[in-house]
Design a protein around this motif. Structure first.
Motif, short mmCIF file in Angstrom:
data_model
loop_
_atom_site.label_atom_id
_atom_site.label_comp_id
_atom_site.label_asym_id
_atom_site.label_seq_id
_atom_site.Cartn_x
_atom_site.Cartn_y
_atom_site.Cartn_z
N ILE A 123 51.40 -20.20 2.05
CA ILE A 123 50.18 -20.45 2.94
C ILE A 123 50.02 -19.52 4.03
N TYR A 124 49.21 -18.86 4.31
CA TYR A 124 48.88 -17.81 5.35
C TYR A 124 48.15 -18.42 6.52
N ASP A 125 48.41 -19.06 7.53
CA ASP A 125 47.65 -19.95 8.65
C ASP A 125 46.76 -20.69 7.63
N GLN A 126 45.60 -20.73 7.90
CA GLN A 126 44.59 -21.65 7.14
C GLN A 126 43.70 -20.70 6.40
N ARG A 127 44.11 -19.43 6.17
CA ARG A 127 43.08 -18.66 5.64
C ARG A 127 43.38 -17.81 4.18
N LEU A 128 44.56 -18.10 3.75
CA LEU A 128 44.97 -17.48 2.68
C LEU A 128 46.07 -18.09 1.95
N VAL A 129 46.14 -18.45 0.42
CA VAL A 129 47.34 -18.84 -0.26
C VAL A 129 47.35 -17.78 -1.44
N ILE A 130 48.65 -17.30 -1.39
CA ILE A 130 49.24 -16.34 -2.46
C ILE A 130 49.90 -17.21 -3.53
N VAL A 131 49.64 -16.97 -4.63
CA VAL A 131 50.39 -17.73 -5.69
C VAL A 131 50.90 -16.55 -6.91
N GLU A 132 52.03 -16.61 -7.20
CA GLU A 132 52.55 -15.65 -7.89
C GLU A 132 52.75 -16.14 -9.44
N THR A 133 52.13 -15.53 -10.48
CA THR A 133 52.45 -15.78 -11.78
C THR A 133 53.13 -14.60 -12.42
N ILE A 134 53.70 -14.65 -13.74
CA ILE A 134 54.31 -13.61 -14.35
C ILE A 134 53.44 -12.50 -14.51
N SER A 135 52.48 -12.40 -14.56
CA SER A 135 51.50 -11.49 -14.96
C SER A 135 50.48 -10.92 -13.72
N GLU A 136 50.33 -11.89 -12.81
CA GLU A 136 49.33 -11.56 -11.63
C GLU A 136 49.71 -12.27 -10.43
N GLU A 137 49.03 -11.98 -9.49
CA GLU A 137 49.15 -12.91 -8.34
C GLU A 137 47.64 -13.32 -7.89
N LEU A 138 47.55 -14.68 -7.42
CA LEU A 138 46.28 -15.28 -7.23
C LEU A 138 46.05 -15.15 -5.45
N TRP A 139 45.15 -14.45 -5.15
CA TRP A 139 44.88 -14.36 -3.71
C TRP A 139 43.59 -15.52 -3.38
N LEU A 140 43.95 -16.76 -2.85
CA LEU A 140 42.84 -17.89 -2.70
C LEU A 140 42.54 -17.94 -1.32
N THR A 141 41.20 -17.61 -1.09
CA THR A 141 40.75 -17.89 0.32
C THR A 141 39.47 -18.89 0.44
N GLY A 142 39.36 -19.68 -0.39
CA GLY A 142 38.29 -20.86 -0.42
C GLY A 142 38.80 -21.78 0.34
N GLU A 143 38.13 -22.59 1.16
CA GLU A 143 38.31 -23.92 1.94
C GLU A 143 38.99 -24.87 1.04
N GLU A 144 38.24 -25.11 -0.19
CA GLU A 144 38.75 -26.01 -1.02
C GLU A 144 40.17 -25.90 -1.45
N ASP A 145 40.34 -24.69 -1.83
CA ASP A 145 41.65 -24.19 -2.71
C ASP A 145 42.72 -24.38 -1.50
N ILE A 146 42.55 -23.81 -0.32
CA ILE A 146 43.47 -23.89 0.76
C ILE A 146 43.97 -25.11 1.12
N ALA A 147 42.88 -26.16 1.15
CA ALA A 147 42.97 -27.44 1.33
C ALA A 147 44.03 -28.34 0.51
N LEU A 148 43.85 -27.99 -0.78
CA LEU A 148 44.56 -28.46 -2.10
C LEU A 148 45.99 -28.03 -1.98
N TYR A 149 46.06 -26.89 -1.57
CA TYR A 149 47.47 -26.31 -1.51
C TYR A 149 48.44 -26.89 -0.31
N GLU A 150 47.48 -26.92 0.81
CA GLU A 150 48.23 -27.61 1.97
C GLU A 150 48.53 -29.20 1.62
#
Length: 282
Positions: free
Chosen positions: A225-252
């Motif tokens: 989690i980068y500040d409260q602006r970005l979440v990066i999730v790694e999978t085997i095939s891709e990265e997910l770059w999540l910037t939505g407020e709800e996504d970030i709040a969930l990972y927090e």
């Protein structure tokens, strides 16, 4: 190299052009009608600029086709999904160096990083030799050019941020990561020594999630989690770059729930020391 995102943006631009041509409007006429610069119409049609939802609403009404708005907004939603999903195949086509340079810039532009690692040591805490083996192994797995030395150099440069007084780092590492040996035991020993010495350092909060800890939520995968602006999730095939407020709040929330069960300070050092002692270095 054309990315999935750019291809999708060009497809949306082509559809905008098609609808405008069907309406009988020239680009400059549509620009005048919408009070836009003609260059904006050109950039949108050629896939050089990402349209906002408001741009698409204006376009549909400007060409007299309000019924086309739903289609255009659907194409934009698909475009956003392409932006979120970043294929490793494309990102690493030229080796690891480019992605590591992106990580350096992301860290430079972030004041507080929180992370969870399940099965390996976080890149910010890796020794050069541990990182080298990780990069070599991944290059072999993915069949990509071995740009290992440049990638290691970038990763070590990124670690300079650990000493920036304006930054803070809060990491959770599952105890399993202390035992998963993706490298020779002498390299793992050096890596665990480094981790041991990081516990308690200023601006670094390192928690270990013990094998027997009771968890409010399990740790299904690593994420940062980068500040409260970005979440990066790694999978085997891709990265997910999540910037939505709800996504970030969930990972927090996921991070905070896991942090409740972590060991810090002296107990964390004991867990790391126990893993270090299990190595057969004779």
């Amino acid at each position: 190299m054309t990315t999935d995102y750019q291809t999708a943006r060009e497809a949306l631009g082509a559809r905008l052009r098609e609808l405008r041509v069907e309406s009988g409007l020239e680009g400059k006429d549509l620009a005048a009608k919408l009070d836009w610069q003609p260059s904006k119409v050109s950039r949108l049609q050629n896939g050089k600029q990402t349209p906002t939802a408001a741009d698409l609403t204006a376009w549909a009404h400007g060409i007299g086709r309000p019924d086309a708005e739903a289609e255009l907004q659907g194409l934009r939603a698909a475009l956003e999904m392409k932006q979120r999903h970043r294929s490793w195949r494309r990102q690493l086509a030229g080796g690891h160096r480019g992605r590591q340079e992106i990580a350096v810039r992301q860290t430079e532009n972030t004041r507080a990083i929180r992370g969870l690692e399940v099965s390996r040591i976080p890149g910010l805490f890796q020794t050069p030799e541990y990182a080298r083996i990780i990069f070599d192994s991944n290059a072999e797995f993915r069949g990509i050019p071995p740009t290992t030395e440049a990638a290691v150099e970038a990763r070590m440069r990124r670690q300079e941020s650990l000493y920036d007084p304006e930054k803070a780092f809060r990491f959770l590492v599952c105890e399993a990561a202390l035992y998963h040996r993706s490298c020779p035991e002498d390299v793992m020993a050096e890596q665990l020594d480094r981790l041991y010495n990081l516990v308690g350092q200023r601006r670094i909060e390192l928690g270990i999630l013990p094998f027997g800890a009771q968890l409010r939520r399990t740790a299904p995968h690593a994420f940062w989690i980068y500040d409260q602006r970005l979440v990066i999730v790694e999978t085997i095939s891709e990265e997910l770059w999540l910037t939505g407020e709800e996504d970030i709040a969930l990972y927090e929330r996921a991070w905070e729930w896991l942090a409740e069960s972590a060991e810090y300070g002296a107990p964390a050092r004991r867990l790391i020391g126990r893993a270090r002692a299990s190595l057969d270095l004779a």
